[in-house]
Design a protein around this motif. Structure first.
Motif, PDB file in Angstrom:
ATOM      1  N   ALA A  98       0.952  -1.034  -0.585  1.00 42.34           N
ATOM      2  CA  ALA A  98      -0.056   0.035   0.114  1.00 42.34           C
ATOM      3  C   ALA A  98       1.044   1.450  -0.005  1.00 42.34           C
ATOM      4  N   PRO A  99       0.764   1.652  -1.160  1.00 43.04           N
ATOM      5  CA  PRO A  99       1.075   3.590  -0.980  1.00 43.04           C
ATOM      6  C   PRO A  99       0.673   4.726   0.341  1.00 43.04           C
ATOM      7  N   LEU A 100      -0.226   5.033   0.198  1.00 43.36           N
ATOM      8  CA  LEU A 100      -0.865   5.487   1.313  1.00 43.36           C
ATOM      9  C   LEU A 100      -0.973   5.075   3.258  1.00 43.36           C
ATOM     10  N   VAL A 101      -0.942   5.926   4.049  1.00 45.16           N
ATOM     11  CA  VAL A 101      -1.413   5.344   5.341  1.00 45.16           C
ATOM     12  C   VAL A 101      -2.021   6.737   5.899  1.00 45.16           C
ATOM     13  N   ILE A 102      -3.488   6.047   6.174  1.00 40.75           N
ATOM     14  CA  ILE A 102      -4.538   7.457   6.386  1.00 40.75           C
ATOM     15  C   ILE A 102      -4.938   7.589   8.230  1.00 40.75           C
ATOM     16  N   VAL A 103      -4.120   8.785   8.678  1.00 43.08           N
ATOM     17  CA  VAL A 103      -4.281   8.754  10.061  1.00 43.08           C
ATOM     18  C   VAL A 103      -5.734   8.932  10.385  1.00 43.08           C
ATOM     19  N   LEU A 104      -6.748   8.355  10.949  1.00 42.68           N
ATOM     20  CA  LEU A 104      -8.292   8.790  10.809  1.00 42.68           C
ATOM     21  C   LEU A 104      -8.530   9.680  12.171  1.00 42.68           C
ATOM     22  N   GLY A 105      -8.684  10.869  12.978  1.00 40.99           N
ATOM     23  CA  GLY A 105      -9.535  11.258  13.824  1.00 40.99           C
ATOM     24  C   GLY A 105     -11.084  11.182  13.635  1.00 40.99           C
ATOM     25  N   HIS A 106     -11.825  12.207  14.377  1.00 39.65           N
ATOM     26  CA  HIS A 106     -12.941  13.179  14.251  1.00 39.65           C
ATOM     27  C   HIS A 106     -13.324  13.750  15.417  1.00 39.65           C
ATOM     28  N   ASP A 107     -14.087  14.677  15.245  1.00 41.02           N
ATOM     29  CA  ASP A 107     -13.804  15.403  16.380  1.00 41.02           C
ATOM     30  C   ASP A 107     -15.161  14.857  17.421  1.00 41.02           C
ATOM     31  N   SER A 108     -15.319  15.196  18.646  1.00 41.49           N
ATOM     32  CA  SER A 108     -15.845  14.689  20.229  1.00 41.49           C
ATOM     33  C   SER A 108     -15.620  13.116  19.853  1.00 41.49           C
ATOM     34  N   CYS A 109     -13.808  12.804  19.601  1.00 40.49           N
ATOM     35  CA  CYS A 109     -13.348  12.149  20.157  1.00 40.49           C
ATOM     36  C   CYS A 109     -13.237  11.481  21.778  1.00 40.49           C
ATOM     37  N   GLY A 110     -14.261  10.163  21.600  1.00 45.75           N
ATOM     38  CA  GLY A 110     -14.976   9.803  23.439  1.00 45.75           C
ATOM     39  C   GLY A 110     -13.872  10.231  24.236  1.00 45.75           C
ATOM     40  N   ALA A 111     -12.086   8.931  23.137  1.00 45.22           N
ATOM     41  CA  ALA A 111     -10.226   8.970  24.085  1.00 45.22           C
ATOM     42  C   ALA A 111     -10.364  10.078  24.253  1.00 45.22           C
ATOM     43  N   VAL A 112      -9.642  11.281  23.246  1.00 44.22           N
ATOM     44  CA  VAL A 112      -9.671  12.205  23.949  1.00 44.22           C
ATOM     45  C   VAL A 112      -9.992  13.457  24.911  1.00 44.22           C
ATOM     46  N   THR A 113     -11.287  13.191  25.004  1.00 42.42           N
ATOM     47  CA  THR A 113     -12.275  14.004  25.445  1.00 42.42           C
ATOM     48  C   THR A 113     -12.146  13.275  27.245  1.00 42.42           C
ATOM     49  N   ALA A 114     -11.724  11.909  27.337  1.00 43.98           N
ATOM     50  CA  ALA A 114     -11.796  10.844  28.798  1.00 43.98           C
ATOM     51  C   ALA A 114     -10.066  11.119  29.312  1.00 43.98           C
ATOM     52  N   ALA A 115      -9.281  11.573  28.315  1.00 41.81           N
ATOM     53  CA  ALA A 115      -7.851  11.595  28.776  1.00 41.81           C
ATOM     54  C   ALA A 115      -7.770  13.624  28.817  1.00 41.81           C
ATOM     55  N   ARG A 116      -8.728  14.065  28.564  1.00 38.24           N
ATOM     56  CA  ARG A 116      -9.011  15.439  28.592  1.00 38.24           C
ATOM     57  C   ARG A 116      -9.190  16.089  30.028  1.00 38.24           C
ATOM     58  N   GLN A 117     -10.863  15.535  30.031  1.00 39.05           N
ATOM     59  CA  GLN A 117     -11.099  15.202  31.820  1.00 39.05           C
ATOM     60  C   GLN A 117     -10.172  14.659  33.006  1.00 39.05           C
ATOM     61  N   THR A 118      -9.101  13.794  31.975  1.00 40.59           N
ATOM     62  CA  THR A 118      -8.126  13.347  33.626  1.00 40.59           C
ATOM     63  C   THR A 118      -7.648  13.552  33.798  1.00 40.59           C
ATOM     64  N   VAL A 119      -6.329  14.952  32.603  1.00 38.59           N
ATOM     65  CA  VAL A 119      -5.531  16.204  32.787  1.00 38.59           C
ATOM     66  C   VAL A 119      -6.712  17.079  33.961  1.00 38.59           C
ATOM     67  N   ILE A 120      -7.826  17.729  33.597  1.00 37.07           N
ATOM     68  CA  ILE A 120      -8.147  18.347  34.193  1.00 37.07           C
ATOM     69  C   ILE A 120      -8.323  18.140  35.962  1.00 37.07           C
ATOM     70  N   GLU A 121      -9.230  17.187  36.152  1.00 37.12           N
ATOM     71  CA  GLU A 121      -9.701  16.774  37.429  1.00 37.12           C
ATOM     72  C   GLU A 121      -8.253  15.432  38.162  1.00 37.12           C
TER      73      GLU A 121
END
Length: 209
Positions: A98-121
């Motif tokens: 394969a000549p291409l690798v795509i890294v695909l994220g998305h808005d409102s990501c639950g994993a990112v939300t959880a990590a953000r909350q962990t840093v805050i709390e």
């Protein structure tokens, strides 16, 4: 067997065209018939590796309007990396070609939300969810250092950091990109309208696409 595009740029345009069809509600549903299924039995030659979040709304073949044998898909919550992920992506590139690798994220990501909350709390979730959060946390901290604190801003940072991490940790991928045989592109998917937005790229796709 699928005919892989000749260049990273061609592969990227193939995906972008498929996403446009998906967004416009004019999908072709290619390579999904019985004859094509049978033709793939001897082997596969996908034209792209897609490493994305496991979110149920990110079904790769649907949002890029592709079919059997077109994409080599690797998915984890929050598109976090580990040896199995790196080995799988290397397989898609170095063995399947394969000549291409795509890294695909998305808005409102639950994993990112959880990590953000962990840093805050300052408190992490139980079980192996903690491992996912810990792998996303560096992206949260990096975003904060740049004054970015909203979830979707952090998602962009996380996609870019993941793209960079693949090249830093994988000699196989870095050599393929350096030789111009492969490119890595970070994309963010918008859940509401189905569009994808480029966050960053490494390799010849940026010069050719």
């Amino acid at each position: 067997m699928s005919n892989a595009p000749l260049s990273p740029a061609h592969a990227y345009e193939e995906l972008r065209a498929g996403n446009r069809r998906f967004v416009e509600n004019t999908p072709r549903h290619p390579n999904q018939d019985a004859d094509h299924r049978a033709s793939l039995a001897p082997g596969q030659r996908p034209f792209a590796v897609l490493f994305g979040c496991s979110d149920s709304r990110l079904a790769a073949e649907i949002i890029f309007d592709q079919g059997l044998g077109d994409l080599f898909v690797v998915r984890t919550a929050g598109q976090v990396t580990g040896p199995e992920v790196l080995g799988s992506i290397e397989y898609g590139v170095s063995v399947l070609g394969a000549p291409l690798v795509i890294v695909l994220g998305h808005d409102s990501c639950g994993a990112v939300t959880a990590a953000r909350q962990t840093v805050i709390e300052g408190s992490a979730p139980p079980g192996f969810l903690r491992d996912i959060v810990e792998r996303v946390t560096p992206s949260v901290l990096s975003a904060r250092a740049d004054g970015k604190t909203e979830v979707d801003e952090i998602v962009d940072v996380h996609v870019q950091r993941t793209t960079d991490l693949l090249l830093e940790r994988s000699t196989v991928l870095s050599k393929e990109v350096e030789a111009g045989r492969c490119a890595i592109v970070g994309l963010c998917y918008h859940l509401t309208d189905g569009t994808v937005r480029e966050v960053g790229s490494r390799g010849p796709v940026s010069q050719q696409a």
